[in-house]
Design a protein around this motif. Structure first.
Motif, PDB file in Angstrom:
ATOM      1  N   UNK A 286     -29.253 -76.145-152.478  1.00 26.90           N
ATOM      2  CA  UNK A 286     -27.951 -75.567-152.123  1.00 26.90           C
ATOM      3  C   UNK A 286     -28.004 -74.047-152.126  1.00 26.90           C
ATOM      4  N   UNK A 287     -28.695 -73.460-153.087  1.00 29.86           N
ATOM      5  CA  UNK A 287     -28.841 -71.996-153.137  1.00 29.86           C
ATOM      6  C   UNK A 287     -29.599 -71.489-151.918  1.00 29.86           C
ATOM      7  N   UNK A 288     -30.606 -72.231-151.517  1.00 29.26           N
ATOM      8  CA  UNK A 288     -31.394 -71.874-150.333  1.00 29.26           C
ATOM      9  C   UNK A 288     -30.519 -71.875-149.085  1.00 29.26           C
ATOM     10  N   UNK A 289     -29.696 -72.913-148.935  1.00 31.42           N
ATOM     11  CA  UNK A 289     -28.797 -73.004-147.783  1.00 31.42           C
ATOM     12  C   UNK A 289     -27.713 -71.936-147.841  1.00 31.42           C
ATOM     13  N   UNK A 290     -27.175 -71.692-149.015  1.00 27.54           N
ATOM     14  CA  UNK A 290     -26.160 -70.641-149.173  1.00 27.54           C
ATOM     15  C   UNK A 290     -26.730 -69.276-148.789  1.00 27.54           C
ATOM     16  N   UNK A 291     -27.939 -68.991-149.252  1.00 29.18           N
ATOM     17  CA  UNK A 291     -28.578 -67.700-148.949  1.00 29.18           C
ATOM     18  C   UNK A 291     -28.838 -67.548-147.454  1.00 29.18           C
ATOM     19  N   UNK A 292     -29.124 -68.657-146.784  1.00 31.44           N
ATOM     20  CA  UNK A 292     -29.376 -68.618-145.336  1.00 31.44           C
ATOM     21  C   UNK A 292     -28.080 -68.670-144.529  1.00 31.44           C
ATOM     22  N   UNK A 293     -26.951 -68.866-145.215  1.00 29.35           N
ATOM     23  CA  UNK A 293     -25.667 -68.941-144.519  1.00 29.35           C
ATOM     24  C   UNK A 293     -25.493 -70.215-143.705  1.00 29.35           C
ATOM     25  N   UNK A 294     -26.133 -71.278-144.121  1.00 30.33           N
ATOM     26  CA  UNK A 294     -26.066 -72.547-143.395  1.00 30.33           C
ATOM     27  C   UNK A 294     -25.064 -73.470-144.094  1.00 30.33           C
ATOM     28  N   UNK A 295     -24.008 -73.868-143.417  1.00 35.04           N
ATOM     29  CA  UNK A 295     -23.013 -74.755-144.047  1.00 35.04           C
ATOM     30  C   UNK A 295     -23.547 -76.176-144.220  1.00 35.04           C
ATOM     31  N   UNK A 296     -23.083 -76.838-145.247  1.00 40.55           N
ATOM     32  CA  UNK A 296     -23.517 -78.191-145.546  1.00 40.55           C
ATOM     33  C   UNK A 296     -22.429 -78.914-146.331  1.00 40.55           C
ATOM     34  N   UNK A 297     -22.554 -80.202-146.388  1.00 36.65           N
ATOM     35  CA  UNK A 297     -21.679 -81.047-147.212  1.00 36.65           C
ATOM     36  C   UNK A 297     -22.522 -81.522-148.380  1.00 36.65           C
TER      37      UNK A 297
END
Length: 121
Positions: free
Chosen positions: A54-65
């Motif tokens: 989740x931190x990786x996706x947040x840092x990349x600005x990629x939304x997810x559920x």
């Protein structure tokens, strides 16, 4: 790839419904999420790998559920249904456009090489 699953004819008819319905709710909830969201992360509390993903996706600005089921001390039987359904043995389980892409290390590689963005198109 053919994943090994016990053939239906090798399961006694009296227990087939029991097997098919075992924790079906959690599988259906994940199926619904991956049908309605481009990127889904399925994890559990206390496990650092879903948190890292989740931190990786947040840092990349990629939304997810994000869906969280239990912890090391609870919910393991329900999570087992997800493992049996996907064949993936660990958490997180990450889905991009309905496709299981693996866990944290696979996600990290896909983000690093830019392939995740192509999977989300």
């Amino acid at each position: 790839m053919n994943r090994q699953i016990l053939a239906t004819e090798k399961i006694h008819s009296h227990i087939r419904e029991q097997i098919a319905g075992s924790h079906l709710d959690i599988v259906q909830e994940v199926q619904k999420a991956i049908a309605t969201h481009q990127l889904v992360v399925v994890g559990m509390a206390q496990n650092p790998f879903p948190r890292y993903a989740r931190k990786l996706l947040d840092a990349a600005g990629i939304p997810y559920r994000y869906l969280q089921y239990g912890s090391y001390l609870s919910g393991w039987r329900r999570r087992t249904a997800l493992k049996m359904w996907t064949g993936w043995p660990t958490f997180p389980m990450i889905f991009a456009n309905g496709m299981l892409i693996g866990g944290t290390s696979e996600l990290q590689a896909l983000v690093k090489n830019g392939e995740l963005q192509h999977l989300l198109v």
